[in-house]
Enzyme design. Sequence first.
Site, mmCIF file in Angstrom:
data_model
loop_
_atom_site.group_PDB
_atom_site.id
_atom_site.type_symbol
_atom_site.label_atom_id
_atom_site.label_comp_id
_atom_site.label_asym_id
_atom_site.label_seq_id
_atom_site.Cartn_x
_atom_site.Cartn_y
_atom_site.Cartn_z
ATOM 1 N N ALA A 73 -10.988 -7.355 7.349
ATOM 2 C CA ALA A 73 -9.732 -7.375 8.129
ATOM 3 C C ALA A 73 -9.916 -6.594 9.443
ATOM 4 C CB ALA A 73 -8.816 -6.519 7.392
ATOM 5 N N ASN B 93 -8.102 -12.859 4.771
ATOM 6 C CA ASN B 93 -8.917 -11.867 3.437
ATOM 7 C C ASN B 93 -10.226 -12.055 3.839
ATOM 8 O OD1 ASN B 93 -9.629 -11.208 0.690
ATOM 9 N ND2 ASN B 93 -7.515 -11.289 0.219
ATOM 10 N N LEU B 94 -10.959 -11.283 2.998
ATOM 11 C CA LEU B 94 -12.600 -11.205 2.876
ATOM 12 C C LEU B 94 -12.860 -12.494 2.443
ATOM 13 C CD1 LEU B 94 -14.491 -9.086 3.551
ATOM 14 C CD2 LEU B 94 -14.516 -8.089 1.356
ATOM 15 N N GLU B 95 -12.298 -13.225 1.426
ATOM 16 C CA GLU B 95 -12.586 -14.304 0.501
ATOM 17 C C GLU B 95 -11.299 -15.183 0.341
ATOM 18 O OE1 GLU B 95 -15.023 -12.785 -2.144
ATOM 19 O OE2 GLU B 95 -13.529 -12.271 -3.524
ATOM 20 N N GLY C 85 -5.271 -9.055 3.058
ATOM 21 C CA GLY C 85 -5.984 -8.013 1.830
ATOM 22 C C GLY C 85 -5.190 -7.829 0.842
ATOM 23 N N THR C 86 -4.644 -8.995 0.280
ATOM 24 C CA THR C 86 -4.088 -8.993 -1.106
ATOM 25 C C THR C 86 -4.658 -9.991 -2.044
ATOM 26 O OG1 THR C 86 -1.919 -8.699 -2.132
ATOM 27 C CG2 THR C 86 -1.850 -9.942 -0.195
ATOM 28 N N SER C 87 -4.842 -9.796 -3.104
ATOM 29 C CA SER C 87 -5.427 -10.586 -4.179
ATOM 30 C C SER C 87 -4.236 -11.429 -4.647
ATOM 31 C CB SER C 87 -5.987 -9.829 -5.218
ATOM 32 O OG SER C 87 -5.004 -9.155 -6.102
ATOM 33 N N HIS D 35 5.936 -0.820 -2.646
ATOM 34 C CA HIS D 35 5.490 -0.056 -4.074
ATOM 35 C C HIS D 35 5.467 1.375 -3.842
ATOM 36 C CE1 HIS D 35 2.847 -3.896 -5.280
ATOM 37 N NE2 HIS D 35 4.483 -3.978 -5.466
ATOM 38 N N ASN E 139 0.841 -1.299 0.136
ATOM 39 C CA ASN E 139 0.049 -0.036 -0.056
ATOM 40 C C ASN E 139 1.097 1.274 0.119
ATOM 41 O OD1 ASN E 139 -2.049 -1.721 0.217
ATOM 42 N ND2 ASN E 139 -2.523 -1.543 2.384
#
Length: 238
Positions: A225, A207-209, A181-183, A115, A91
């Site tokens: 989260a 993660n959410l899913e 929380g990262t895809s 990043h 982030n």
Amino acid sequence: MGHRNLVILTGAGISAESGVPTFRADDGLWMGHRIADVATPEGFARDPARVQAFYNDRRRQLPTVHPNAAHQALADLAARWDGAILLVTQNVDDLHDRAHAAIPPRPGFGLIHMHGELLKAACTVTGRVCDWPGDLAADEPSPHHPQGRLRPHIVWFGEMPLQMDRIETALDRCDLFVSIGTSGAVFPAAGFVQLARQAGARTVELNLEPTQGARLFDEGHYGPATEVVPAFVQSLTR
Ligand code: OAD
């Protein structure tokens, strides 16, 4: 506790409940923007005004958002943990920084923005980085070189993420790797779980899913989260 050396990777999902949009959701940041236009060196060379405006908007949003219970839980962990923690975030917001400033971490803690950071700018000639809390003009002069301009201190596609040596050294010696929380869509961060596994670490996804790479993790805990991160941190320090 059982573990000493932690590497924690975070992505846009940890800041979502603070009101910072993620990238790949249906209403995410990349919707309505072509990555080639706003997140590549070529896009910046073609149209610096468009790129500066994109990051100016995001920088202006920062004073309106605040660390949430997930950032807070990691800051509490860093203030108490008796081993090493390297927190690596993809982030570019400053929400981890603010959470840790409020409750100082123990000496074994490190935070890397792999990043880059919205609140910094870099000279296009020397690469020197400076704090930059305000807007950047399309042709913002660099204080570091007469021919230089300032660009956002953001790692764009095709550029090398920051401090990779330090991250790989920590992964090599970690015994717990937590991805939050990262895809897992962007390398090299998406490959960290494999490096941690090779080092023999326990690997956990929060993660959410479940993500596409969920099977690479020993365990997963799914939900917002602000709920799953504090619960997981509590399980570590019980
Ligand atoms: P993505 O937008 O790809 O993924 C966000 C992840 O967060 C998804 O897996 C969601 O399921 C999860 N998520 C959303 N809301 C959540 C919540 N409330 N609680 C927990 N999880 C939640 O974002 P990143 O994986 O961070 O790079 O993207 C990685 C990189 O791609 C970014 O750093 C950026 C982008 O291109 C650069 O700009 C260089």
